[in-house]
Motif scaffolding. Structure first.
Motif, short mmCIF file in Angstrom:
data_model
loop_
_atom_site.label_atom_id
_atom_site.label_comp_id
_atom_site.label_asym_id
_atom_site.label_seq_id
_atom_site.Cartn_x
_atom_site.Cartn_y
_atom_site.Cartn_z
N UNK A 76 0.83 -1.21 0.00
CA UNK A 76 0.00 0.00 0.00
C UNK A 76 0.87 1.26 0.00
N UNK A 77 1.98 1.24 0.73
CA UNK A 77 2.91 2.37 0.69
C UNK A 77 3.34 2.65 -0.76
N UNK A 78 3.68 1.58 -1.47
CA UNK A 78 4.15 1.71 -2.84
C UNK A 78 3.05 2.26 -3.75
N UNK A 79 1.82 1.76 -3.57
CA UNK A 79 0.69 2.23 -4.38
C UNK A 79 0.44 3.72 -4.16
N UNK A 80 0.60 4.17 -2.92
CA UNK A 80 0.35 5.58 -2.58
C UNK A 80 1.54 6.47 -2.90
#
Length: 378
Positions: A76-80
């Motif tokens: 999720x960090x990467x997606x955001x």
């Protein structure tokens, strides 16, 4: 965070390598409200017993975010496109899957920093951190006195272990900085501390004003006086100029530092207003930053532990970030009483630290008891 060196000299060391060049004419866009820096408290476990620990770390507390859940959170960090993940604790190196998680995060292209007490950074650990290309290693050291540091951190020998961790990190070429928690007990020890920092070869010092979260609730007696504050900040300004390009100086948990420094530096009203906007742009709890605790709870920052935004075990991080209350973004609109409510600079300072207002004065919308500006007639 108030970047003192950037304000006084226009030059940073670690911050420029992480964020790029910024100054009062060119405000940083490194992080945003919906794309904040994340302080991820990986574990409650710690090998020290610091008297001021904001998370009240203890080996008795259980970390309920599993490896699988942690890996999902990294996705999720990467997606955001989170700009920076600061791995903290407790002591983050005590989490057994630390290198599994960090290797996965780096493979996802995420930028990592480490917030640590330094005692567990052996030569081998330092090499691994370097291989993972950590952007920054922040190591807590509260004095040039071993006796003081050991007492403050609650374990005999902590100072020497931390110094070894710093040396091991510097030796492999990591960007290393010190983290100094300011209290009435050590605010007058700046000269010796700077001398030690130069000998160690670190690139940054971040001075943390004492917060009131966790064990800090009972430390109201460690507040410094306005006179001590004025002397200390004036020295920081002098050292930031003297050490330009060698050691970068920053402060945190006290945006009123930026107001004080702006008053000292500005040559005219136009420049003063530029500095004020620079201070406002520096962010704060819920503004360009959030914190995730070891059980998955999300807070506006690691020090605001009384306003829970959500939990990553049951919600997407993007949903939680989108729900950050306006009180942490436009705090000045909610300040109800006292010197912060009446202050002409509240739009830029946002009322200082809300944790101190909440825990020491009993009112999240009250005044920050540490702010000295009114006493100093600023």
């Amino acid at each position: 965070m108030i970047p003192v060196s950037v304000m006084t000299t226009g030059l940073g060391t670690v911050s420029f390598s992480v964020k790029g060049v910024y100054n009062k004419e060119n405000l940083s866009k490194f992080s945003e409200v919906l794309r904040p820096v994340v302080t991820w408290n990986l574990t409650y476990k710690c090998n020290l017993k610091c008297i001021h620990c904001y998370i009240d770390a203890s080996n008795d507390k259980q970390d309920t975010l599993s490896t699988e859940e942690a890996l999902n959170l990294i996705d999720q960090f990467a997606e955001l496109k989170i700009p920076l993940i600061i791995l903290s604790g407790g002591e983050p190196l005590m989490r057994r899957d630390f290198f599994k998680l960090t290797s996965y995060a780096r493979a996802k292209g995420l930028r990592l920093a480490l917030s640590t007490n330094g005692t567990l950074i052996t030569k081998d650990v330092a090499r691994k951190l370097k291989e993972l290309n950590f952007s920054y290693i922040g190591i807590s050291l509260d004095s040039d006195s071993a006796e003081f540091h050991d007492k403050f951190r609650g374990v005999d020998g902590a100072f020497n272990m931390t110094i070894n961790g710093i040396k091991n990190s510097v030796e492999v070429g990591l960007n290393v900085g010190l983290r100094f928690t300011i209290s009435s007990l050590n605010i007058d020890r700046l000269d010796g501390y700077i001398e030690l920092a130069l000998k160690l070869g670190v690139k940054r010092i971040t001075f943390y004003h004492l917060s009131a979260s966790g064990r800090g609730k009972g430390l109201v007696n460690l507040m410094y006086t306005p006179e001590q504050y004025e002397k200390f900040i004036n020295k920081l300004i002098e050292y930031s100029i003297k050490l330009k390009g060698v050691i970068e100086i920053e402060t945190t948990l006290a945006p009123f530092d930026g107001i004080f420094i702006a008053k000292k530096l500005a040559r005219n009203e136009e420049e003063f207003q530029q500095y004020l906007k620079f201070v406002e742009n520096s962010g704060g709890c819920g503004r360009k930053m959030i914190s995730i605790y070891p059980n998955g709870d999300v807070y506006p920052c690691q020090f605001i532990d009384f306003v829970k935004l959500g939990n990553v075990k049951t919600q997407r991080l993007s949903e939680i970030i989108a729900s950050i209350p306006d009180v942490f973004i436009n705090t000045e609109k909610y300040l109800k009483e006292g010197k912060c409510a009446e202050c002409e600079f509240k739009k830029y300072c946002k009322g200082g630290d809300r944790a101190r207002a909440y825990y020491w004065y009993g009112n999240i919308f009250g005044s920050d008891p540490l702010c000295p500006l009114k006493s100093l007639h600023i």
